[in-house]
Write a protein that holds these residues in place. Structure first.
Motif, PDB file in Angstrom:
ATOM      1  N   GLY A 173      -5.091  -9.256  10.564  1.00  0.00           N
ATOM      2  CA  GLY A 173      -3.825  -8.562  10.414  1.00  0.00           C
ATOM      3  C   GLY A 173      -2.842  -9.302   9.536  1.00  0.00           C
ATOM      4  N   SER A 174      -2.908 -10.638   9.541  1.00  0.00           N
ATOM      5  CA  SER A 174      -1.981 -11.422   8.719  1.00  0.00           C
ATOM      6  C   SER A 174      -2.310 -11.333   7.233  1.00  0.00           C
ATOM      7  CB  SER A 174      -2.020 -12.891   9.161  1.00  0.00           C
ATOM      8  OG  SER A 174      -3.323 -13.421   9.002  1.00  0.00           O
ATOM      9  N   ASP A 175      -3.502 -10.850   6.869  1.00  0.00           N
ATOM     10  CA  ASP A 175      -3.865 -10.729   5.449  1.00  0.00           C
ATOM     11  C   ASP A 175      -3.040  -9.666   4.734  1.00  0.00           C
ATOM     12  OD1 ASP A 175      -5.774 -12.691   5.574  1.00  0.00           O
ATOM     13  OD2 ASP A 175      -7.403 -11.320   6.058  1.00  0.00           O
ATOM     14  N   PHE A 176      -2.423  -8.766   5.490  1.00  0.00           N
ATOM     15  CA  PHE A 176      -1.613  -7.735   4.853  1.00  0.00           C
ATOM     16  C   PHE A 176      -0.214  -8.242   4.506  1.00  0.00           C
ATOM     17  CE2 PHE A 176      -4.598  -5.166   7.443  1.00  0.00           C
ATOM     18  CZ  PHE A 176      -5.142  -4.401   6.424  1.00  0.00           C
ATOM     19  N   VAL A 177       0.242  -9.256   5.226  1.00  0.00           N
ATOM     20  CA  VAL A 177       1.649  -9.643   5.153  1.00  0.00           C
ATOM     21  C   VAL A 177       1.829 -10.746   4.118  1.00  0.00           C
ATOM     22  CG1 VAL A 177       3.629 -10.441   6.469  1.00  0.00           C
ATOM     23  CG2 VAL A 177       1.867  -9.063   7.580  1.00  0.00           C
ATOM     24  N   GLU A 178       2.727 -10.518   3.169  1.00  0.00           N
ATOM     25  CA  GLU A 178       3.096 -11.512   2.163  1.00  0.00           C
ATOM     26  C   GLU A 178       4.614 -11.543   2.054  1.00  0.00           C
ATOM     27  OE1 GLU A 178       1.193 -13.563   0.636  1.00  0.00           O
ATOM     28  OE2 GLU A 178      -0.823 -12.752   0.915  1.00  0.00           O
TER      29      GLU A 178
ATOM     30  N   GLY B 286       6.307  -4.650  -0.278  1.00  0.00           N
ATOM     31  CA  GLY B 286       5.369  -3.607  -0.686  1.00  0.00           C
ATOM     32  C   GLY B 286       3.935  -4.057  -0.817  1.00  0.00           C
ATOM     33  N   VAL B 287       3.668  -5.367  -0.688  1.00  0.00           N
ATOM     34  CA  VAL B 287       2.301  -5.857  -0.853  1.00  0.00           C
ATOM     35  C   VAL B 287       1.419  -5.397   0.305  1.00  0.00           C
ATOM     36  CG1 VAL B 287       0.875  -7.937  -0.858  1.00  0.00           C
ATOM     37  CG2 VAL B 287       2.883  -7.824  -2.299  1.00  0.00           C
ATOM     38  N   GLY B 288       1.949  -5.457   1.548  1.00  0.00           N
ATOM     39  CA  GLY B 288       1.151  -5.057   2.707  1.00  0.00           C
ATOM     40  C   GLY B 288       0.712  -3.609   2.624  1.00  0.00           C
ATOM     41  N   ALA B 289       1.656  -2.706   2.296  1.00  0.00           N
ATOM     42  CA  ALA B 289       1.312  -1.288   2.179  1.00  0.00           C
ATOM     43  C   ALA B 289       0.316  -1.051   1.048  1.00  0.00           C
ATOM     44  CB  ALA B 289       2.581  -0.470   1.945  1.00  0.00           C
ATOM     45  N   SER B 290       0.478  -1.798  -0.046  1.00  0.00           N
ATOM     46  CA  SER B 290      -0.447  -1.666  -1.168  1.00  0.00           C
ATOM     47  C   SER B 290      -1.859  -2.100  -0.779  1.00  0.00           C
ATOM     48  CB  SER B 290       0.057  -2.492  -2.352  1.00  0.00           C
ATOM     49  OG  SER B 290      -0.873  -2.487  -3.408  1.00  0.00           O
ATOM     50  N   ARG B 291      -1.960  -3.161   0.005  1.00  0.00           N
ATOM     51  CA  ARG B 291      -3.283  -3.642   0.416  1.00  0.00           C
ATOM     52  C   ARG B 291      -3.936  -2.676   1.394  1.00  0.00           C
ATOM     53  NH1 ARG B 291      -2.206 -10.189   1.025  1.00  0.00           N
ATOM     54  NH2 ARG B 291      -2.203 -10.608  -1.201  1.00  0.00           N
TER      55      ARG B 291
ATOM     56  N   GLU C 235      -6.748  -9.338  15.198  1.00  0.00           N
ATOM     57  CA  GLU C 235      -5.335  -9.640  15.503  1.00  0.00           C
ATOM     58  C   GLU C 235      -4.412  -8.603  14.863  1.00  0.00           C
ATOM     59  OE1 GLU C 235      -4.892 -11.783  17.683  1.00  0.00           O
ATOM     60  OE2 GLU C 235      -6.768 -12.903  17.604  1.00  0.00           O
ATOM     61  N   ILE C 236      -4.629  -7.345  15.214  1.00  0.00           N
ATOM     62  CA  ILE C 236      -3.850  -6.254  14.617  1.00  0.00           C
ATOM     63  C   ILE C 236      -2.393  -6.291  15.047  1.00  0.00           C
ATOM     64  CG2 ILE C 236      -4.295  -4.572  16.439  1.00  0.00           C
ATOM     65  CD1 ILE C 236      -4.632  -2.469  14.223  1.00  0.00           C
ATOM     66  N   ASP C 237      -2.056  -7.061  16.095  1.00  0.00           N
ATOM     67  CA  ASP C 237      -0.658  -7.147  16.520  1.00  0.00           C
ATOM     68  C   ASP C 237       0.220  -7.812  15.469  1.00  0.00           C
ATOM     69  OD1 ASP C 237      -0.637 -10.235  17.467  1.00  0.00           O
ATOM     70  OD2 ASP C 237      -2.485  -9.256  18.102  1.00  0.00           O
ATOM     71  N   ALA C 238      -0.384  -8.487  14.467  1.00  0.00           N
ATOM     72  CA  ALA C 238       0.412  -9.087  13.386  1.00  0.00           C
ATOM     73  C   ALA C 238       1.148  -8.022  12.584  1.00  0.00           C
ATOM     74  CB  ALA C 238      -0.487  -9.910  12.462  1.00  0.00           C
ATOM     75  N   ILE C 239       0.580  -6.818  12.497  1.00  0.00           N
ATOM     76  CA  ILE C 239       1.254  -5.740  11.761  1.00  0.00           C
ATOM     77  C   ILE C 239       1.513  -4.522  12.646  1.00  0.00           C
ATOM     78  CG2 ILE C 239       0.366  -6.374   9.500  1.00  0.00           C
ATOM     79  CD1 ILE C 239      -1.731  -4.117   9.880  1.00  0.00           C
ATOM     80  N   GLY C 240       0.936  -4.483  13.841  1.00  0.00           N
ATOM     81  CA  GLY C 240       1.034  -3.288  14.675  1.00  0.00           C
ATOM     82  C   GLY C 240       2.094  -3.346  15.745  1.00  0.00           C
ATOM     83  N   ARG C 241       3.000  -4.351  15.682  1.00  0.00           N
ATOM     84  CA  ARG C 241       4.050  -4.468  16.692  1.00  0.00           C
ATOM     85  C   ARG C 241       4.940  -3.219  16.686  1.00  0.00           C
ATOM     86  NH1 ARG C 241       6.633  -9.018  19.100  1.00  0.00           N
ATOM     87  NH2 ARG C 241       5.256 -10.364  17.869  1.00  0.00           N
ATOM     88  N   ALA C 242       5.398  -2.830  17.855  1.00  0.00           N
ATOM     89  CA  ALA C 242       6.214  -1.624  17.982  1.00  0.00           C
ATOM     90  C   ALA C 242       7.426  -1.688  17.072  1.00  0.00           C
ATOM     91  CB  ALA C 242       6.646  -1.446  19.438  1.00  0.00           C
ATOM     92  N   ARG C 243       7.669  -0.609  16.352  1.00  0.00           N
ATOM     93  CA  ARG C 243       8.772  -0.568  15.397  1.00  0.00           C
ATOM     94  C   ARG C 243      10.112  -0.588  16.125  1.00  0.00           C
ATOM     95  NH1 ARG C 243       6.301   4.577  12.475  1.00  0.00           N
ATOM     96  NH2 ARG C 243       5.643   4.820  14.636  1.00  0.00           N
ATOM     97  N   GLY C 244      11.076  -1.281  15.506  1.00  0.00           N
ATOM     98  CA  GLY C 244      12.412  -1.390  16.093  1.00  0.00           C
ATOM     99  C   GLY C 244      12.560  -2.534  17.052  1.00  0.00           C
ATOM    100  N   LYS C 245      11.450  -3.332  17.272  1.00  0.00           N
ATOM    101  CA  LYS C 245      11.519  -4.450  18.208  1.00  0.00           C
ATOM    102  C   LYS C 245      11.401  -5.800  17.519  1.00  0.00           C
ATOM    103  CE  LYS C 245       9.705  -2.020  22.217  1.00  0.00           C
ATOM    104  NZ  LYS C 245       8.699  -2.022  23.301  1.00  0.00           N
ATOM    105  N   ASN C 246      11.402  -5.797  16.206  1.00  0.00           N
ATOM    106  CA  ASN C 246      11.280  -7.065  15.503  1.00  0.00           C
ATOM    107  C   ASN C 246      12.619  -7.787  15.486  1.00  0.00           C
ATOM    108  OD1 ASN C 246       8.593  -6.669  14.973  1.00  0.00           O
ATOM    109  ND2 ASN C 246       8.983  -5.623  13.039  1.00  0.00           N
TER     110      ASN C 246
ATOM    111  N   LEU D 159       2.827  -1.123   8.646  1.00  0.00           N
ATOM    112  CA  LEU D 159       2.380  -0.310   9.787  1.00  0.00           C
ATOM    113  C   LEU D 159       2.470   1.177   9.467  1.00  0.00           C
ATOM    114  CD1 LEU D 159       1.515   0.108  12.700  1.00  0.00           C
ATOM    115  CD2 LEU D 159       3.901  -0.200  13.392  1.00  0.00           C
ATOM    116  N   ASN D 160       3.556   1.582   8.813  1.00  0.00           N
ATOM    117  CA  ASN D 160       3.698   2.993   8.453  1.00  0.00           C
ATOM    118  C   ASN D 160       2.559   3.460   7.544  1.00  0.00           C
ATOM    119  OD1 ASN D 160       6.044   3.247   9.924  1.00  0.00           O
ATOM    120  ND2 ASN D 160       7.374   2.773   8.205  1.00  0.00           N
ATOM    121  N   GLN D 161       2.199   2.603   6.581  1.00  0.00           N
ATOM    122  CA  GLN D 161       1.105   2.956   5.677  1.00  0.00           C
ATOM    123  C   GLN D 161      -0.223   3.010   6.432  1.00  0.00           C
ATOM    124  OE1 GLN D 161       1.503   3.829   2.417  1.00  0.00           O
ATOM    125  NE2 GLN D 161      -0.654   4.428   2.542  1.00  0.00           N
TER     126      GLN D 161
END
Length: 692
Positions: A264-269, A273-278, A298-309, A322-324
């Protein structure tokens, strides 16, 4: 065709560092070709001596900083014979014309020109040819190139290096211009992980669910004929080390379809816009190779509930990713032939839209292994280990309650290391027991300095735990007690917990009483307590608060649970109960702990002689086992009961407690009413009637 394909795949990819190598080679070649071959540096006096003797044909004054000297062709051999230091001079041709034989640094320009004119006049009077001279203002293009371009190259190189580091290194998605590409590792047909479902011990239910997905991809007609549709996604949920990633590896090894694996962390940079592009690129590749499987660990790296970060109100890159992901999994476009596997140990914080059917149709819970599953896991991990014949796998499985698959693998490896350290030819049962002690309690510290008074206090503390747990029915059976320091503990008592699915109130209270037995023994024997019961107090405090506020096991608070299974309380600044309820919870938790502490003290006071005998034996041997307690206390009567008899005894005890409670309530109800002179006013006020 196969040869052409292999040639294409084996063709080395272009490396950007070749550009640096070509530039460096060009600079070196330019330096070599523009420099003279055998040019020798001389002094100014040497030059004027050669000039007066007629050896010099011409000179070139370069920027008033250097003078190039050209020797006459017909006098070159004479000059070599005249002085040995000129014997290596030759008539050389450079790449850009004739090269000088000698060079020197001239003095102040005006003084040098005056001397040169004097030498020319002397040569003219002697009837010899004058020295031709030429003033040349040259530009050192190499120096200019390095002066202006080197800083630019260094800045570009530093920027390039930083971009590669931030984007995850070289190769694939690590290149600057490929930063939006997916970084998933692809396992094609014939290129698997060498892990199959046979290597996954236990987890029968989870294996069956995952095997069905693999079977659907291999034999789709078997399901589609009945109108069934392939599941779009399966989420593996469970504690760390239970085998979620191992199951995914088995899928990659068994499935004869392309398998994309990434974290899951491979999407985040750091780039927007990099995560959505990947995510888009990942699903694009999977659709091109459909049917295919995508595994996101470890999908929780990008799948955390929206509005709770934590960074609420900002343009959160994780939410965009996550939206993408939600759109790609089940959006407007079709996504046929692509199955999503994901793993996490924090399913409570995942977004609800991600968990719904149609995205993750199946949630597969991978729990801690039970007794039979631990046997199977031991059989897998003991295969490569050279064992002694007496090693009993059933006994090892019973000695490791609460161990995950990763813990058992670590235990087997630790036992082999201990046996090798002791120079044994095979791993024995004692090595496994030592490994269990090493993993649970920490490294043994026999050289730790402990005074006699402290050692005696530790012995009675651990003997208190052992005594109370032995005398209580629902406390965990004791295995051994030691006062040898391990890790951060000065002593320890090892128990063998029962395999329970549910826990009753009496069982929790007995466990709390046994945990407080150490501190109670210190007070009974020495009349004072110490700080040695820190971990015991932490344990019983958590148990007491759980009984009152989570499990609804307290009569005063009632059948109410304040447990938050969704994890929302992490982001809330208020408690889900009032201040009065909080006070009640604190009072009831303290009351439960103090009652069990008094109970432990009473048990130890009644069995003080046995407690002392056990402590003395512990001081003498440092480690005692179940057999030593049987020798002092005798057999526990309830250990010999069969499981069915234990259930009957437990049910009988619950009924007796309920009868006692009802009797006490009836006694209170049948007691005489208070007189009006004593309590009449209080009764009237509580009922809300005016006082007469």
């Amino acid at each position: 065709m196969s040869k052409e394909k292999s040639n294409k795949t084996n063709k080395p990819s272009f490396n950007f560092y070749w550009i640096y190598a070509i530039i460096a080679i060009g600079i070196i070649a330019l330096q070599v070709f523009t420099s003279g071959g055998n040019t020798r540096e001389i002094s100014t006096n040497d030059f004027f001596e050669l000039a007066k003797d007629g050896y010099v044909e011409k000179i070139i004054i370069i920027n008033n900083q250097e003078v190039e000297v050209f020797i006459a062709d017909d006098r070159l051999e004479d000059l070599k014979d005249r002085d040995k230091k000129y014997k290596n001079l030759s008539k050389s041709k450079g790449s850009f014309g004739e090269s000088p034989q000698l060079t020197f640094t001239p003095p102040e320009p005006k003084f040098f020109m005056d001397q040169l004119k004097e030498v020319n006049s002397e040569l003219s009077e002697a009837g010899q040819g004058q020295i031709d001279y030429k003033i040349d203002n040259r530009v050192n293009w190499l120096q200019v190139l390095l002066t202006y371009s080197l800083p630019i190259l260094l800045i570009f190189g530093l920027w390039f290096f930083m971009m590669r580091r931030m984007s995850g290194g070289a190769g694939g998605g690590g290149q600057i211009f490929n930063i939006g590409k997916s970084k998933a590792q692809l396992f094609e047909k014939g290129k698997g992980t060498n892990v199959t479902f046979k290597d996954v011990a236990g987890l029968e239910g989870a294996k069956e669910e995952v095997q069905e997905i693999v079977d659907f991809l291999k034999n789709p007609k078997k399901y589609t004929e009945l109108g069934a549709k392939i599941p779009k996604g399966a989420l593996l949920v469970g504690p760390p080390g239970t085998g979620k990633t191992l199951l995914a590896k088995a899928v990659a090894g068994e499935a004869q379809v392309p398998f994309f694996s990434l974290s899951g962390s491979d999407f985040v940079e750091m780039f927007v816009g990099v995560g959505a592009s990947r995510v888009r690129d990942l699903f694009k590749q999977a659709k091109e190779k459909a049917p295919a499987i995508i595994f996101i660990d470890e999908i929780d790296a990008i799948g955390r509930a929206r509005g709770k970060n934590a960074n609420m109100g900002s343009n959160d890159e994780r939410e965009n990713t996550l939206n993408q992901l939600l759109t790609e999994m089940d959006g407007f476009g079709t996504n046929s032939g692509v199955i999503i596997l994901a793993a996490t140990n924090r399913a409570d914080i995942l977004d609800r839209a991600l968990m719904r059917a149609g995205r993750f149709d199946r949630q597969i819970y991978v729990d801690m292994p039970d007794l039979n599953e631990r046997k199977e896991i031991f059989q897998v991990h003991l295969k490569p280990i050279k064992l002694q014949d007496k090693v009993d796998i059933d006994f090892l499985a019973k000695q490791t309650p609460g161990f995950s698959g990763a813990d058992i693998a670590n235990l087997c490896n630790e036992a082999a290391l201990i046996a090798a350290r002791k120079k044994k030819s095979a791993v024995e049962l004692q090595d496994f027991l030592d490994a269990v002690d090493r993993i649970i309690g920490g490294l043994e510290k026999k050289n730790r300095i402990i005074s006699k008074e402290e050692k005696r206090a530790i012995a009675f503390h651990e003997a208190g735990h052992a005594t109370v747990s032995w005398l209580l029915r629902y406390a965990h059976p004791l295995v051994k007690v030691t006062i040898v320091p391990r890790g951060q503990s000065l002593g320890a008592a090892w128990y063998l917990p029962e395999e329970r699915s549910i826990t009753r109130t009496n069982q929790i209270l007995d466990e709390m009483c046994a945990a407080l037995g150490g501190r109670a023994a210190e007070e009974v024997i020495f009349g004072e307590i110490s700080t040695g019961a820190l971990s015991d107090l932490e344990k019983v405090t958590k148990q007491a608060y759980a009984m009152v506020s989570i499990y609804g096991l307290n009569d005063k608070v009632g059948n109410i649970s304040y447990y938050d299974s969704q994890g929302r309380s992490e982001y809330s600044f208020s408690k889900p109960y009032s201040e009065d309820t909080a006070k009640t919870i604190d009072e009831e938790a303290s009351k439960i702990i103090e009652e069990q502490y008094k109970r432990a003290k009473q048990l130890l006071t009644e069995n003080r002689d046995k407690l002392t005998a056990l402590a003395e034996k512990l001081l003498q041997k440092e480690v005692i086992f179940k057999e030593d307690l049987v020798e002092i206390f005798g057999e526990r009567p309830w250990d010999s009961l069969e499981p069915e008899e234990q259930l009957k005894e437990a049910a009988k005890e619950i009924i007796e407690q309920a009868d006692e409670k009802s009797d006490s309530e009836e006694t209170e109800n049948n007691s005489p009413a208070p007189s009006e002179s004593e309590n009449g006013s209080e009764t009237e006020e509580t009922e809300g009637q005016p006082k007469e």
